[in-house]
Scaffold this motif. Structure first.
Motif, PDB file in Angstrom:
ATOM      1  N   ARG A  90      18.755 -20.241  40.017  1.00 40.61           N
ATOM      2  CA  ARG A  90      17.842 -19.170  39.615  1.00 40.61           C
ATOM      3  C   ARG A  90      18.267 -18.663  38.245  1.00 40.61           C
ATOM      4  N   VAL A  91      17.301 -18.180  37.478  1.00 40.11           N
ATOM      5  CA  VAL A  91      17.603 -17.624  36.162  1.00 40.11           C
ATOM      6  C   VAL A  91      18.212 -16.235  36.359  1.00 40.11           C
ATOM      7  N   ALA A  92      19.377 -16.002  35.745  1.00 37.19           N
ATOM      8  CA  ALA A  92      20.028 -14.693  35.840  1.00 37.19           C
ATOM      9  C   ALA A  92      19.692 -13.840  34.622  1.00 37.19           C
ATOM     10  N   SER A  93      19.730 -14.433  33.431  1.00 38.24           N
ATOM     11  CA  SER A  93      19.371 -13.676  32.226  1.00 38.24           C
ATOM     12  C   SER A  93      18.997 -14.629  31.105  1.00 38.24           C
ATOM     13  N   VAL A  94      18.258 -14.093  30.149  1.00 27.91           N
ATOM     14  CA  VAL A  94      17.800 -14.858  28.990  1.00 27.91           C
ATOM     15  C   VAL A  94      17.905 -13.972  27.753  1.00 27.91           C
ATOM     16  N   ASP A  95      18.317 -14.580  26.659  1.00 29.25           N
ATOM     17  CA  ASP A  95      18.340 -13.889  25.365  1.00 29.25           C
ATOM     18  C   ASP A  95      17.655 -14.801  24.359  1.00 29.25           C
ATOM     19  N   VAL A  96      16.610 -14.307  23.715  1.00 29.69           N
ATOM     20  CA  VAL A  96      15.867 -15.125  22.749  1.00 29.69           C
ATOM     21  C   VAL A  96      15.771 -14.394  21.420  1.00 29.69           C
ATOM     22  N   THR A  97      15.955 -15.149  20.345  1.00 31.14           N
ATOM     23  CA  THR A  97      15.795 -14.608  18.990  1.00 31.14           C
ATOM     24  C   THR A  97      14.687 -15.373  18.290  1.00 31.14           C
ATOM     25  N   VAL A  98      13.672 -14.657  17.833  1.00 29.30           N
ATOM     26  CA  VAL A  98      12.587 -15.266  17.063  1.00 29.30           C
ATOM     27  C   VAL A  98      12.927 -15.094  15.584  1.00 29.30           C
ATOM     28  N   ILE A  99      12.839 -16.194  14.839  1.00 31.69           N
ATOM     29  CA  ILE A  99      13.231 -16.191  13.437  1.00 31.69           C
ATOM     30  C   ILE A  99      12.003 -16.456  12.576  1.00 31.69           C
ATOM     31  N   ALA A 100      11.647 -15.509  11.747  1.00 30.74           N
ATOM     32  CA  ALA A 100      10.466 -15.642  10.897  1.00 30.74           C
ATOM     33  C   ALA A 100      10.600 -14.719   9.697  1.00 30.74           C
ATOM     34  N   GLU A 101       9.872 -15.058   8.640  1.00 29.58           N
ATOM     35  CA  GLU A 101       9.963 -14.242   7.424  1.00 29.58           C
ATOM     36  C   GLU A 101       8.984 -13.068   7.462  1.00 29.58           C
ATOM     37  N   ARG A 102       7.714 -13.364   7.771  1.00 28.04           N
ATOM     38  CA  ARG A 102       6.713 -12.296   7.699  1.00 28.04           C
ATOM     39  C   ARG A 102       6.133 -11.907   9.049  1.00 28.04           C
ATOM     40  N   VAL A 103       6.270 -12.770  10.067  1.00 22.04           N
ATOM     41  CA  VAL A 103       5.728 -12.427  11.388  1.00 22.04           C
ATOM     42  C   VAL A 103       6.551 -11.282  11.966  1.00 22.04           C
ATOM     43  N   ARG A 104       5.869 -10.235  12.398  1.00 19.96           N
ATOM     44  CA  ARG A 104       6.558  -9.063  12.914  1.00 19.96           C
ATOM     45  C   ARG A 104       6.589  -9.111  14.446  1.00 19.96           C
ATOM     46  N   VAL A 105       7.765  -9.368  14.975  1.00 20.55           N
ATOM     47  CA  VAL A 105       7.919  -9.489  16.430  1.00 20.55           C
ATOM     48  C   VAL A 105       8.255  -8.143  17.070  1.00 20.55           C
ATOM     49  N   ALA A 106       8.987  -7.323  16.350  1.00 24.89           N
ATOM     50  CA  ALA A 106       9.486  -6.062  16.918  1.00 24.89           C
ATOM     51  C   ALA A 106       8.403  -5.214  17.592  1.00 24.89           C
ATOM     52  N   PRO A 107       7.214  -5.074  16.981  1.00 20.76           N
ATOM     53  CA  PRO A 107       6.195  -4.235  17.634  1.00 20.76           C
ATOM     54  C   PRO A 107       5.746  -4.780  18.996  1.00 20.76           C
ATOM     55  N   HIS A 108       5.985  -6.066  19.240  1.00 15.78           N
ATOM     56  CA  HIS A 108       5.531  -6.704  20.480  1.00 15.78           C
ATOM     57  C   HIS A 108       6.668  -6.928  21.468  1.00 15.78           C
ATOM     58  N   ARG A 109       7.863  -6.454  21.114  1.00 15.29           N
ATOM     59  CA  ARG A 109       9.058  -6.822  21.880  1.00 15.29           C
ATOM     60  C   ARG A 109       8.961  -6.520  23.371  1.00 15.29           C
ATOM     61  N   GLU A 110       8.501  -5.334  23.720  1.00 21.58           N
ATOM     62  CA  GLU A 110       8.476  -4.951  25.144  1.00 21.58           C
ATOM     63  C   GLU A 110       7.458  -5.772  25.929  1.00 21.58           C
ATOM     64  N   VAL A 111       6.346  -6.110  25.289  1.00 21.56           N
ATOM     65  CA  VAL A 111       5.345  -6.941  25.971  1.00 21.56           C
ATOM     66  C   VAL A 111       5.895  -8.348  26.178  1.00 21.56           C
ATOM     67  N   ILE A 112       6.576  -8.862  25.150  1.00 22.72           N
ATOM     68  CA  ILE A 112       7.168 -10.210  25.251  1.00 22.72           C
ATOM     69  C   ILE A 112       8.214 -10.231  26.368  1.00 22.72           C
ATOM     70  N   ARG A 113       9.052  -9.205  26.415  1.00 23.50           N
ATOM     71  CA  ARG A 113      10.074  -9.120  27.476  1.00 23.50           C
ATOM     72  C   ARG A 113       9.416  -9.155  28.852  1.00 23.50           C
ATOM     73  N   ALA A 114       8.361  -8.362  29.000  1.00 26.03           N
ATOM     74  CA  ALA A 114       7.684  -8.266  30.294  1.00 26.03           C
ATOM     75  C   ALA A 114       7.057  -9.603  30.683  1.00 26.03           C
ATOM     76  N   ARG A 115       6.451 -10.296  29.720  1.00 28.86           N
ATOM     77  CA  ARG A 115       5.807 -11.591  30.006  1.00 28.86           C
ATOM     78  C   ARG A 115       6.841 -12.627  30.420  1.00 28.86           C
ATOM     79  N   LEU A 116       7.975 -12.668  29.682  1.00 30.11           N
ATOM     80  CA  LEU A 116       9.028 -13.623  30.027  1.00 30.11           C
ATOM     81  C   LEU A 116       9.618 -13.296  31.399  1.00 30.11           C
ATOM     82  N   ALA A 117       9.876 -12.013  31.648  1.00 32.69           N
ATOM     83  CA  ALA A 117      10.471 -11.601  32.914  1.00 32.69           C
ATOM     84  C   ALA A 117       9.589 -12.013  34.086  1.00 32.69           C
ATOM     85  N   GLU A 118       8.277 -11.850  33.910  1.00 33.26           N
ATOM     86  CA  GLU A 118       7.331 -12.194  34.967  1.00 33.26           C
ATOM     87  C   GLU A 118       7.401 -13.693  35.293  1.00 33.26           C
ATOM     88  N   VAL A 119       7.377 -14.515  34.254  1.00 32.27           N
ATOM     89  CA  VAL A 119       7.381 -15.967  34.472  1.00 32.27           C
ATOM     90  C   VAL A 119       8.737 -16.445  34.988  1.00 32.27           C
TER      91      VAL A 119
END
Ligand SMILES: [Zn+2]
Length: 157
Positions: A90-119
Motif C-alpha cells: 500500500r502507498v504510505a506517502s508521496v512527495d512530488v515536485t513540479v518543475i516549470a518556469e512559468r506554470v504556476r502550481v502553487a495556487p492549485h497545490r491543495e486541489v492537486i494534493r486532494a486528487r492524488l490522495a483520492e487516487v
C-alpha cells in the motif's frame, strides 16, 4: 518499507491545458504526449511502480499502443495503485515536485494534493506537492517544457 523514485518531462505543445494530477495548471498551453502528458501523475506512478519493483509506466502502458492515445493519466495511476495493491503493498506517502518556469502550481497545490490522495487511497496529509523552477536554466528555464520528480513510500498492506 520500500521507496521509489519517478521522473517525467514533456515538451509544451499539443492541446491545452497543461495538467498536474488531473488539474489544469496552464489553460493556455498543452504538452506533446501520447497520453494527456500529466507529468505529476506520471512521476508519481513511476515512483509507486519503482517502490514495488513492478517496472515502469512505459512497460504497463506502451506509448506506441493506440489504447493510451489521449489517456487520462489519473486513470493510469489508479491502475498502478491496483497493481501495487494486488502485490500486497500500500502507498504510505508521496512527495512530488513540479518543475516549470512559468506554470504556476502553487495556487492549485491543495486541489492537486486532494486528487492524488483520492487516487492513491491515502490521506492528503501523506501527500506533498511542491513546485520549483530551474532559475532560467535548461529546457525548463527556456519555458520549453515541464517536468516532475516524485518519491513514493510503500508499506506491506
Ligand atoms: Zn509523461
Amino acid at each position: 518499507m520500500r521507496v521509489g523514485l519517478g521522473f517525467d518531462a514533456h515538451r509544451f505543445g499539443g492541446v491545452p491545458p497543461v495538467l498536474a494530477a488531473g488539474v489544469a495548471v496552464d489553460a493556455g498551453r498543452g504538452v506533446e504526449a501520447t497520453s494527456d502528458g500529466d507529468v505529476a501523475a506520471h512521476a508519481v506512478a513511476d515512483a509507486v511502480l519503482g517502490a514495488a519493483a513492478l517496472g515502469d509506466l512505459g512497460d504497463l502502458f506502451p506509448s506506441d499502443d493506440p489504447r493510451w492515445q489521449g489517456a487520462d493519466s489519473m486513470e493510469l495511476l489508479a491502475e498502478v495503485v491496483a497493481r501495487v495493491t494486488a502485490a500486497g503493498l500500500r502507498v504510505a506517502s508521496v512527495d512530488v515536485t513540479v518543475i516549470a518556469e512559468r506554470v504556476r502550481v502553487a495556487p492549485h497545490r491543495e486541489v492537486i494534493r486532494a486528487r492524488l490522495a483520492e487516487v492513491l487511497g491515502i490521506d492528503a496529509s501523506a501527500v506533498s506537492v511542491k513546485a520549483t523552477s530551474t532559475d532560467g536554466l535548461g529546457f525548463i528555464g527556456r519555458d520549453e517544457g515541464i517536468a516532475a520528480l516524485a518519491v513514493a513510500l510503500l508499506a506491506e498492506a
